[in-house]
Design a protein around this motif. Sequence first.
Motif, mmCIF file in Angstrom:
data_model
loop_
_atom_site.group_PDB
_atom_site.id
_atom_site.type_symbol
_atom_site.label_atom_id
_atom_site.label_comp_id
_atom_site.label_asym_id
_atom_site.label_seq_id
_atom_site.Cartn_x
_atom_site.Cartn_y
_atom_site.Cartn_z
ATOM 1 N N GLY A 165 -5.342 2.731 -1.699
ATOM 2 C CA GLY A 165 -3.894 2.912 -1.673
ATOM 3 C C GLY A 165 -3.102 1.677 -2.067
ATOM 4 N N VAL B 8 0.653 4.790 1.872
ATOM 5 C CA VAL B 8 -0.100 5.392 2.977
ATOM 6 C C VAL B 8 0.605 6.647 3.471
ATOM 7 C CG1 VAL B 8 -1.032 3.159 3.693
ATOM 8 C CG2 VAL B 8 1.079 4.007 4.721
ATOM 9 N N ASP B 9 -0.129 7.446 4.270
ATOM 10 C CA ASP B 9 0.484 8.628 4.874
ATOM 11 C C ASP B 9 1.041 8.270 6.248
ATOM 12 O OD1 ASP B 9 -1.652 8.587 6.678
ATOM 13 O OD2 ASP B 9 -2.690 10.285 5.749
ATOM 14 N N ARG C 39 0.845 -1.193 0.000
ATOM 15 C CA ARG C 39 0.000 0.000 0.000
ATOM 16 C C ARG C 39 0.882 1.245 0.000
ATOM 17 N NH1 ARG C 39 -3.878 0.690 4.665
ATOM 18 N NH2 ARG C 39 -1.990 0.284 5.869
ATOM 19 N N GLY D 48 -1.036 6.220 8.491
ATOM 20 C CA GLY D 48 -1.492 4.926 8.004
ATOM 21 C C GLY D 48 -2.706 4.987 7.114
ATOM 22 N N ARG D 49 -3.144 6.182 6.746
ATOM 23 C CA ARG D 49 -4.309 6.302 5.873
ATOM 24 C C ARG D 49 -3.892 6.086 4.427
ATOM 25 N NH1 ARG D 49 -5.892 11.886 8.771
ATOM 26 N NH2 ARG D 49 -3.875 12.309 7.794
ATOM 27 N N PRO D 50 -4.699 5.347 3.668
ATOM 28 C CA PRO D 50 -4.329 5.054 2.273
ATOM 29 C C PRO D 50 -4.283 6.324 1.433
ATOM 30 C CG PRO D 50 -6.585 4.374 2.711
ATOM 31 C CD PRO D 50 -5.990 4.738 4.041
ATOM 32 N N ASP E 227 4.871 -1.740 2.255
ATOM 33 C CA ASP E 227 4.056 -0.523 2.290
ATOM 34 C C ASP E 227 4.970 0.705 2.254
ATOM 35 O OD1 ASP E 227 1.817 -2.088 2.474
ATOM 36 O OD2 ASP E 227 1.527 -1.770 4.632
#
Length: 282
Positions: A181, A135-136, A133, A139-141, A275
């Motif tokens: 994401g 992510v920021d 993924r 942890g947000r996609p 990730d």
Amino acid sequence: MTTYFSEAASVETVNARMSDTTDPRLAEVMSSLVRHLHAFVKDVTLTEAEWETAIAFLTRTGQMCSDTRQEFILLSDVLGVSMLVDAVNNRKPSGSTPSTVFGPFHVDGVPERRMGDTISLDGVGEPCLFVGRVVDLDGRPIGDALVDVWSDNADGFYDVQQPDLQPQHNNRGVFRTGPDGRYWFTGIKPVSYPIPDDGPVGEMLGHLGRHPYRPAHMHFLVTAPGHERLITHTFVSGDGYLDSDAVFGVKAPLIVEFEERPADSDGPKWRAAYDFVLPPKA
């Protein structure tokens, strides 16, 4: 008052010749360069023969450069300068994915592929599923992120090194993440390979007792609106050159376990999950 050149006042004499109208940043860089170069010469008591050897080495380095090869960047790489420049220009917040050197084999204009496509156009090598993924820091996609990837082939060469042997854009692709994401595509398990060592840089490595090899890795260039660009690799865990990468590009968080899948399972032989964490733009 005119100051004539002397060993003791060499730095002051040279730097005094710069005009007051010189661009401030250029003056800062050049005065520091002169200071460090002169200190080096004095520190090692450089002989005239050694100076001539250095000039000949730099001359041959320039003569080795072409549209498809940059020997000076190679020199910067093996001296650790490229990684140091990357480090001082990519000081990221804690939790961000580390960056590493760009390398000379990126290609602009590679067509965007559908998520899940294979980038191995010649079908040679051990197939590997790459998943993960973008992510920021929370942890947000991150959707609409472009994941630009490229690697060597099973023989350790990039397509641009073998334009008559490999299909154009072999082992390259650009993928766009959706709202979740996620990215996934099939490539091959990368292999370790030597940097070009048939020139003055390779000769220098030989004199230093150093090998020219890079550990196996997949390149990633990840960009997303509102986030810092990421240039990095993922390295194959267990590779014999992780501790001695010729260009010092390995960082511990970038070493990835390539999981060998059961022989009776469907799909690629290998799987590599990673990730990427992007900080917001400053």
